[in-house]
Write a protein that holds these residues in place. Structure first.
Motif, PDB file in Angstrom:
ATOM      1  N   TYR A  39       0.838  -1.195   0.000  1.00  0.00           N
ATOM      2  CA  TYR A  39       0.000   0.000   0.000  1.00  0.00           C
ATOM      3  C   TYR A  39       0.875   1.249   0.000  1.00  0.00           C
ATOM      4  CZ  TYR A  39      -3.690  -3.226   1.442  1.00  0.00           C
ATOM      5  OH  TYR A  39      -4.580  -4.276   1.509  1.00  0.00           O
TER       6      TYR A  39
ATOM      7  N   TYR B 254      -3.859   2.990   9.788  1.00  0.00           N
ATOM      8  CA  TYR B 254      -4.727   3.224   8.637  1.00  0.00           C
ATOM      9  C   TYR B 254      -5.499   1.951   8.308  1.00  0.00           C
ATOM     10  CZ  TYR B 254      -1.305   6.988   8.079  1.00  0.00           C
ATOM     11  OH  TYR B 254      -0.482   8.053   8.297  1.00  0.00           O
TER      12      TYR B 254
ATOM     13  N   ILE C 246       0.649   5.222   0.953  1.00  0.00           N
ATOM     14  CA  ILE C 246      -0.156   6.078   1.836  1.00  0.00           C
ATOM     15  C   ILE C 246       0.375   7.500   1.769  1.00  0.00           C
ATOM     16  CG2 ILE C 246      -0.978   6.436   4.193  1.00  0.00           C
ATOM     17  CD1 ILE C 246       0.050   3.399   4.591  1.00  0.00           C
TER      18      ILE C 246
ATOM     19  N   HIS D 155      -0.348  11.059   3.754  1.00  0.00           N
ATOM     20  CA  HIS D 155      -1.014  11.679   4.902  1.00  0.00           C
ATOM     21  C   HIS D 155      -0.560  13.138   4.945  1.00  0.00           C
ATOM     22  CE1 HIS D 155      -2.409  11.121   9.337  1.00  0.00           C
ATOM     23  NE2 HIS D 155      -2.497  12.403   8.987  1.00  0.00           N
TER      24      HIS D 155
ATOM     25  N   ILE E   1      -5.015   6.238   0.524  1.00  0.00           N
ATOM     26  CA  ILE E   1      -4.370   4.921   0.509  1.00  0.00           C
ATOM     27  C   ILE E   1      -4.692   4.232  -0.815  1.00  0.00           C
ATOM     28  CG2 ILE E   1      -4.036   2.735   1.728  1.00  0.00           C
ATOM     29  CD1 ILE E   1      -5.296   3.987   4.178  1.00  0.00           C
TER      30      ILE E   1
ATOM     31  N   PHE F 238      -7.346   0.328   4.932  1.00  0.00           N
ATOM     32  CA  PHE F 238      -7.633   0.432   3.508  1.00  0.00           C
ATOM     33  C   PHE F 238      -9.097   0.098   3.278  1.00  0.00           C
ATOM     34  CE2 PHE F 238      -7.880  -1.542  -0.771  1.00  0.00           C
ATOM     35  CZ  PHE F 238      -7.559  -0.412  -1.517  1.00  0.00           C
TER      36      PHE F 238
END
Length: 327
Positions: free
Chosen positions: A17, A214, A19, A21, A291, A216
């Protein structure tokens, strides 16, 4: 900017993944001498591997990292000069290793003594956000919550009971609200669900920690997920099994789509951002989290395009989403 690459360790059972932020602080007047601590770097452990992590700020600042008392990696910076905006952008690539949850009965209640609870006292004692209250006692009674035959079975059943006993509503409470706010209103967000579960399992004598990270989104209609935000769940320590995850917000078992960033006693130990500044100004906070599955998004538009598409498809109409690369 800090860039900390990791080793690529792809396996057939891993999903990777990407990500992003992004946190933006706006001030109504110039501020100065701002000092900020960040909990944004995902961890590496048996269930996940951090392949790369990049962190930057605007205005620019010299970033330092340290390991806190819970083993989390945190970052620290300060901006002495006057400014009216501060943006923090973190980008991670994480491999999540899928594993089936335990299907055996697990240890018995008497086996918890093998954990050496005197060394886990901080994960057994109440905190300001996980303190038992009369409202919690009423909730436990109303939902028929009680210890089961084994700690593992009790954790699984408790996850389901809390999920069914509270409604999920964005904005119903704050991230660090006392549990009574959610219990009395009958609704809350992932932090509330996690704090309530921590209060109960610790009362049963099970060491448990708050986990920030997090989730998904699967796209299922009944999934409870705050758009463009981080997620929270619980991990319980059981002899022979180690840390066992439980997500009472979604009645699921991490880490299938859960990416861990930091752990602590409750939210106040590991907020994504924490800081102070000098100046007489009001602060406005905007947070954007995106994500994407790494390989899928690299086939074509790349991360930024993929995140923007996900935001349009899954975010509520009033959500503000900005997908951009951190350089």
């Amino acid at each position: 900017m800090s860039d900390e690459p990791g080793r690529m360790n792809r396996t057939e059972d891993s999903t990777f993944y990407e990500i992003e932020h992004i946190t933006r602080f706006r001030y109504s007047a110039p501020v100065r001498e701002e000092v900020v601590t960040l909990y944004l770097q995902p961890t590496s452990d048996a269930s996940q591997h951090l392949e790369s992590f990049r962190l930057g700020t605007e205005p620019g600042a010299e970033l330092s990292d340290f390991e806190d008392c819970f083993g989390n990696t945190a970052h620290f910076f300060d901006i002495p000069s006057e400014h009216e905006d501060l943006t923090v952008a973190a980008r991670s690539l994480v491999g999540l290793h899928l594993a089936d949850p335990p299907d055996a009965p697990g240890p018995g209640w008497d086996d918890l003594s093998a954990l050496g609870t005197s060394r886990r006292w901080h994960l057994l004692h109440p905190t300001p956000l996980t303190r038992p209250t009369p409202a919690l006692g009423d909730f436990v009674k109303k939902c028929g919550i009680e210890r089961g035959d084994t700690p593992l079975a009790s954790i699984r059943e408790l996850t389901t009971r809390i999920h069914g006993g509270l409604a999920f509503e964005r904005g119903a409470t704050g991230v660090d609200s006392p549990i009574d706010h959610a219990l009395e209103g009958g609704r809350g967000v992932c932090q509330d669900f996690s704090h309530i579960m921590l209060a109960i399992v610790r009362g049963w004598g099970i060491p448990a920690r708050y986990t920030s990270g997090y989730l998904f989104a699967s796209g299922e209609d009944d999934e409870r997920l705050t758009a463009n935000a981080s997620h929270a769940w619980v991990e319980c320590l059981l002899p022979g099994l180690g840390w066992v995850g439980a997500d009472p917000t979604n009645d699921t078992v991490p880490p299938r789509r859960h990416i861990r960033v930091a752990v602590g006693r409750d939210y106040r130990d590991v907020p994504p951002t924490r800081g102070t500044f000098r100046g007489a100004a009001e602060q406005q906070l905007e947070v954007t989290v995106g994500i994407a599955i790494a390989d899928a998004e690299r086939n074509g538009r790349g991360l930024a395009g993929g995140l923007a598409e996900r935001a349009r498809r899954r975010s509520p109409p009033d959500a503000r989403f900005s997908a951009r690369r951190v350089r």
